[in-house]
Design a protein around this motif. Structure first.
Motif, PDB file in Angstrom:
ATOM      1  N   LYS A   1      11.724  13.654  -0.590  1.00 40.06           N
ATOM      2  CA  LYS A   1      12.691  12.489   0.040  1.00 40.06           C
ATOM      3  C   LYS A   1      11.712  11.556   0.777  1.00 40.06           C
ATOM      4  CE  LYS A   1      16.762  14.843  -0.584  1.00 40.06           C
ATOM      5  NZ  LYS A   1      17.954  14.391  -1.397  1.00 40.06           N
ATOM      6  N   CYS A   2      10.713  11.788   1.248  1.00 36.58           N
ATOM      7  CA  CYS A   2       9.943  10.713   1.872  1.00 36.58           C
ATOM      8  C   CYS A   2       8.574  11.191   1.865  1.00 36.58           C
ATOM      9  CB  CYS A   2      10.321  10.655   3.313  1.00 36.58           C
ATOM     10  SG  CYS A   2       9.662   9.663   4.353  1.00 36.58           S
ATOM     11  N   THR A   3       7.708  10.152   1.664  1.00 36.28           N
ATOM     12  CA  THR A   3       6.257  10.483   1.976  1.00 36.28           C
ATOM     13  C   THR A   3       5.623   9.536   2.777  1.00 36.28           C
ATOM     14  OG1 THR A   3       5.709   9.223  -0.094  1.00 36.28           O
ATOM     15  CG2 THR A   3       5.961  11.347  -0.435  1.00 36.28           C
ATOM     16  N   ALA A   4       4.509   9.888   3.645  1.00 35.71           N
ATOM     17  CA  ALA A   4       3.871   9.084   4.753  1.00 35.71           C
ATOM     18  C   ALA A   4       2.424   9.425   4.858  1.00 35.71           C
ATOM     19  CB  ALA A   4       4.713   9.128   5.838  1.00 35.71           C
ATOM     20  N   SER A   5       1.806   8.461   5.538  1.00 35.69           N
ATOM     21  CA  SER A   5       0.373   8.845   6.100  1.00 35.69           C
ATOM     22  C   SER A   5       0.272   8.035   7.552  1.00 35.69           C
ATOM     23  CB  SER A   5      -0.666   8.701   5.151  1.00 35.69           C
ATOM     24  OG  SER A   5      -0.795   7.307   4.631  1.00 35.69           O
TER      25      SER A   5
ATOM     26  N   PRO B   1       0.947  -1.257   0.040  1.00 35.07           N
ATOM     27  CA  PRO B   1       0.093  -0.133  -0.005  1.00 35.07           C
ATOM     28  C   PRO B   1       0.950   1.316  -0.076  1.00 35.07           C
ATOM     29  CG  PRO B   1       0.201  -0.965   1.899  1.00 35.07           C
ATOM     30  CD  PRO B   1       0.661  -1.992   1.338  1.00 35.07           C
ATOM     31  N   LYS B   2       0.436   2.127  -0.513  1.00 31.27           N
ATOM     32  CA  LYS B   2       1.151   3.605  -0.795  1.00 31.27           C
ATOM     33  C   LYS B   2       0.500   4.615   0.220  1.00 31.27           C
ATOM     34  CE  LYS B   2       3.784   1.968  -3.955  1.00 31.27           C
ATOM     35  NZ  LYS B   2       5.398   1.855  -3.613  1.00 31.27           N
ATOM     36  N   PRO B   3       1.318   5.360   0.916  1.00 32.49           N
ATOM     37  CA  PRO B   3       0.779   6.551   1.909  1.00 32.49           C
ATOM     38  C   PRO B   3      -0.226   7.398   0.832  1.00 32.49           C
ATOM     39  CG  PRO B   3       2.974   6.599   1.568  1.00 32.49           C
ATOM     40  CD  PRO B   3       2.708   5.594   0.646  1.00 32.49           C
ATOM     41  N   GLU B   4      -1.026   8.106   1.812  1.00 32.19           N
ATOM     42  CA  GLU B   4      -2.071   9.115   1.151  1.00 32.19           C
ATOM     43  C   GLU B   4      -1.306  10.180   0.901  1.00 32.19           C
ATOM     44  OE1 GLU B   4      -5.936   9.534   2.513  1.00 32.19           O
ATOM     45  OE2 GLU B   4      -6.006   7.508   3.540  1.00 32.19           O
ATOM     46  N   ALA B   5      -1.379  10.914  -0.343  1.00 32.50           N
ATOM     47  CA  ALA B   5      -0.595  12.092  -0.763  1.00 32.50           C
ATOM     48  C   ALA B   5      -1.104  13.313  -0.206  1.00 32.50           C
ATOM     49  CB  ALA B   5      -0.374  11.887  -2.354  1.00 32.50           C
ATOM     50  N   ILE B   6      -0.488  14.170  -0.009  1.00 29.27           N
ATOM     51  CA  ILE B   6      -1.106  15.787   0.328  1.00 29.27           C
ATOM     52  C   ILE B   6      -1.459  16.203  -1.083  1.00 29.27           C
ATOM     53  CG2 ILE B   6      -0.138  17.940   0.693  1.00 29.27           C
ATOM     54  CD1 ILE B   6       1.972  16.881   2.847  1.00 29.27           C
ATOM     55  N   GLN B   7      -2.869  16.782  -0.930  1.00 30.11           N
ATOM     56  CA  GLN B   7      -3.429  17.386  -1.941  1.00 30.11           C
ATOM     57  C   GLN B   7      -2.987  18.879  -2.351  1.00 30.11           C
ATOM     58  OE1 GLN B   7      -5.399  15.236  -4.047  1.00 30.11           O
ATOM     59  NE2 GLN B   7      -4.373  13.705  -2.544  1.00 30.11           N
ATOM     60  N   ASN B   8      -2.853  19.622  -1.241  1.00 30.46           N
ATOM     61  CA  ASN B   8      -2.520  21.020  -1.283  1.00 30.46           C
ATOM     62  C   ASN B   8      -1.422  21.378  -0.681  1.00 30.46           C
ATOM     63  OD1 ASN B   8      -2.634  23.829  -1.609  1.00 30.46           O
ATOM     64  ND2 ASN B   8      -4.874  23.944  -1.628  1.00 30.46           N
ATOM     65  N   ILE B   9      -0.256  21.206  -1.117  1.00 31.27           N
ATOM     66  CA  ILE B   9       1.023  21.610  -0.370  1.00 31.27           C
ATOM     67  C   ILE B   9       1.278  23.081  -0.201  1.00 31.27           C
ATOM     68  CG2 ILE B   9       2.378  22.258  -2.499  1.00 31.27           C
ATOM     69  CD1 ILE B   9       3.454  19.987   0.433  1.00 31.27           C
TER      70      ILE B   9
ATOM     71  N   GLY C   1       0.331   3.240  10.061  1.00 33.24           N
ATOM     72  CA  GLY C   1       1.554   4.039   9.273  1.00 33.24           C
ATOM     73  C   GLY C   1       2.027   3.484   8.133  1.00 33.24           C
ATOM     74  N   ASN C   2       2.161   4.375   7.057  1.00 33.69           N
ATOM     75  CA  ASN C   2       2.880   3.995   5.711  1.00 33.69           C
ATOM     76  C   ASN C   2       3.727   4.910   5.607  1.00 33.69           C
ATOM     77  OD1 ASN C   2       3.171   3.472   2.939  1.00 33.69           O
ATOM     78  ND2 ASN C   2       1.889   1.505   3.397  1.00 33.69           N
ATOM     79  N   VAL C   3       4.953   4.601   5.293  1.00 30.04           N
ATOM     80  CA  VAL C   3       6.173   5.278   5.055  1.00 30.04           C
ATOM     81  C   VAL C   3       7.041   4.794   3.843  1.00 30.04           C
ATOM     82  CG1 VAL C   3       8.325   6.510   5.935  1.00 30.04           C
ATOM     83  CG2 VAL C   3       6.191   5.938   7.529  1.00 30.04           C
TER      84      VAL C   3
ATOM     85  N   ILE D   1      -6.480  11.299   9.839  1.00 31.63           N
ATOM     86  CA  ILE D   1      -5.380  10.916   8.972  1.00 31.63           C
ATOM     87  C   ILE D   1      -4.447  12.323   8.713  1.00 31.63           C
ATOM     88  CG2 ILE D   1      -4.620  10.131   6.641  1.00 31.63           C
ATOM     89  CD1 ILE D   1      -7.234   8.706   6.581  1.00 31.63           C
ATOM     90  N   SER D   2      -3.328  11.978   8.919  1.00 36.64           N
ATOM     91  CA  SER D   2      -2.029  13.049   8.827  1.00 36.64           C
ATOM     92  C   SER D   2      -1.371  12.394   7.484  1.00 36.64           C
ATOM     93  CB  SER D   2      -1.134  13.243   9.849  1.00 36.64           C
ATOM     94  OG  SER D   2      -0.406  12.013  10.128  1.00 36.64           O
ATOM     95  N   LYS D   3      -1.130  13.404   6.398  1.00 34.73           N
ATOM     96  CA  LYS D   3      -0.247  13.011   5.312  1.00 34.73           C
ATOM     97  C   LYS D   3       0.895  13.877   5.307  1.00 34.73           C
ATOM     98  CE  LYS D   3      -4.444  13.848   3.034  1.00 34.73           C
ATOM     99  NZ  LYS D   3      -5.257  14.158   1.999  1.00 34.73           N
ATOM    100  N   HIS D   4       2.228  13.284   4.909  1.00 36.88           N
ATOM    101  CA  HIS D   4       3.271  13.897   5.355  1.00 36.88           C
ATOM    102  C   HIS D   4       4.162  13.867   3.856  1.00 36.88           C
ATOM    103  CE1 HIS D   4       2.947  13.839   9.648  1.00 36.88           C
ATOM    104  NE2 HIS D   4       1.953  12.900   9.105  1.00 36.88           N
ATOM    105  N   ARG D   5       4.877  14.773   3.643  1.00 36.18           N
ATOM    106  CA  ARG D   5       5.996  14.806   2.726  1.00 36.18           C
ATOM    107  C   ARG D   5       7.149  15.545   3.249  1.00 36.18           C
ATOM    108  NH1 ARG D   5       5.209  18.324  -2.547  1.00 36.18           N
ATOM    109  NH2 ARG D   5       3.306  17.181  -3.002  1.00 36.18           N
ATOM    110  N   VAL D   6       8.335  14.941   3.227  1.00 39.73           N
ATOM    111  CA  VAL D   6       9.520  15.358   3.629  1.00 39.73           C
ATOM    112  C   VAL D   6      10.283  15.893   2.267  1.00 39.73           C
ATOM    113  CG1 VAL D   6      11.701  15.184   4.721  1.00 39.73           C
ATOM    114  CG2 VAL D   6       9.587  14.556   5.777  1.00 39.73           C
ATOM    115  N   GLN D   7      10.846  17.165   2.053  1.00 45.53           N
ATOM    116  CA  GLN D   7      11.638  17.564   0.891  1.00 45.53           C
ATOM    117  C   GLN D   7      12.660  18.355   1.107  1.00 45.53           C
ATOM    118  OE1 GLN D   7       8.069  18.815  -1.170  1.00 45.53           O
ATOM    119  NE2 GLN D   7       8.988  20.810  -1.332  1.00 45.53           N
ATOM    120  N   VAL D   8      13.793  18.289   0.208  1.00 42.98           N
ATOM    121  CA  VAL D   8      14.786  19.198   0.086  1.00 42.98           C
ATOM    122  C   VAL D   8      14.785  19.923  -1.192  1.00 42.98           C
ATOM    123  CG1 VAL D   8      17.247  19.453   0.246  1.00 42.98           C
ATOM    124  CG2 VAL D   8      16.031  17.725   1.791  1.00 42.98           C
ATOM    125  N   GLY D   9      14.375  21.318  -0.825  1.00 41.82           N
ATOM    126  CA  GLY D   9      14.293  21.932  -2.271  1.00 41.82           C
ATOM    127  C   GLY D   9      13.014  21.500  -2.950  1.00 41.82           C
TER     128      GLY D   9
END
Length: 243
Positions: free
Chosen positions: A227-231, A131-139, A186-188, A215-223
């Motif tokens: 780098k990582c997505t999770a929910s 399964p994949k994490p749920e994606a952020i819809q509006n960053i 959790g899914n990371v 549900i919390s939807k997460h995105r970690v990025q550099v620029g």
């Protein structure tokens, strides 16, 4: 026994610390069973994904039992499972983890059959549909918290330790939320490595599913590089918030 220094103010082990303990256990198993050390072949294990199910998080000073086993592997991925039990044999936490091998050029490498079979794993052509994490819809409207990657965030593979991704993601939820909620799922997915000196942007967005689960939807990025997505799914833990 869960030491107090791995727990939060409510004497419950934190999710980043629990993940670190699980990986420590898998490393201990590797030292016991491995007849073909990957390091001698210029390779090292990396984690691609966690799928986490939580019935209850272990408490400080509680004695737990951790079981881990790698049932199968294919050309590029090894699937390692973890089970965490209390003293009465109740399953507290279950984690499915996807591992891969990376070479010294930071590229994925095929898993040699002899390495996979050291763990008693079955070789298969099948690639599990995880399964994949749920994606952020509006960053642009997501909550954001920034972090700088320091010396103490880097592990023996010379990139940020996986537990730090959990810290960066969950810390963006805020003190009151973390004090009053506990994770149930959790899914990371780890996309790319994070290096020392990089500026990490941690985004989080909330929604409620059809079962009224938060549900919390997460995105970690550099620029602009993700780098990582999770929910995570959360439940109210009944704690009263104290500053």
């Amino acid at each position: 026994r869960v030491p107090y220094y791995l727990s939060d103010r409510y004497e419950t082990i934190t999710l980043p610390n629990l993940m670190s303990v699980l990986i420590e256990v898998s490393g201990e198993q590797t030292q016991i069973v491995s007849k073909h050390p990957v390091e001698e072949q210029g390779l090292h294990w990396i984690i691609i994904q966690y799928d986490i199910q939580v019935n209850r998080m272990p408490k400080a000073n509680e004695t737990i039992q951790i079981k881990t086993f790698a049932k199968e592997f294919n050309r590029f991925f090894s699937y390692r499972e973890f089970e965490v039990y209390d003293e009465e044999g109740n399953l507290l936490v279950y984690v499915m983890t996807v591992f891969a091998l990376m070479d010294d050029n930071r590229k994925l490498s095929r898993i040699p059959a002899e390495i996979g079979k050291d763990y008693g794993s079955e070789e298969t052509r099948r690639i599990k549909r995880m399964p994949k994490p749920e994606a952020i819809q509006n960053i642009d409207e997501a909550k954001r918290k920034d972090f700088n990657v320091s010396y103490f965030d880097i592990d023996i593979n010379f990139h940020a330790n996986n537990a730090n991704y959990f810290l960066w993601m969950l810390d963006a939820l805020g003190d009151e939320f973390l004090a009053t909620h506990s994770p149930s799922e959790g899914n990371v997915v780890f996309e790319k490595e994070i290096q020392i000196g990089e500026a990490v942007e941690s985004y989080v967005e909330f929604n409620v599913d059809e079962n009224d689960t938060l549900i919390s939807k997460h995105r970690v990025q550099v620029g602009d590089i993700v780098k990582c997505t999770a929910s995570f799914k959360w439940k109210d833990n009944g704690h009263k918030y104290h500053i």
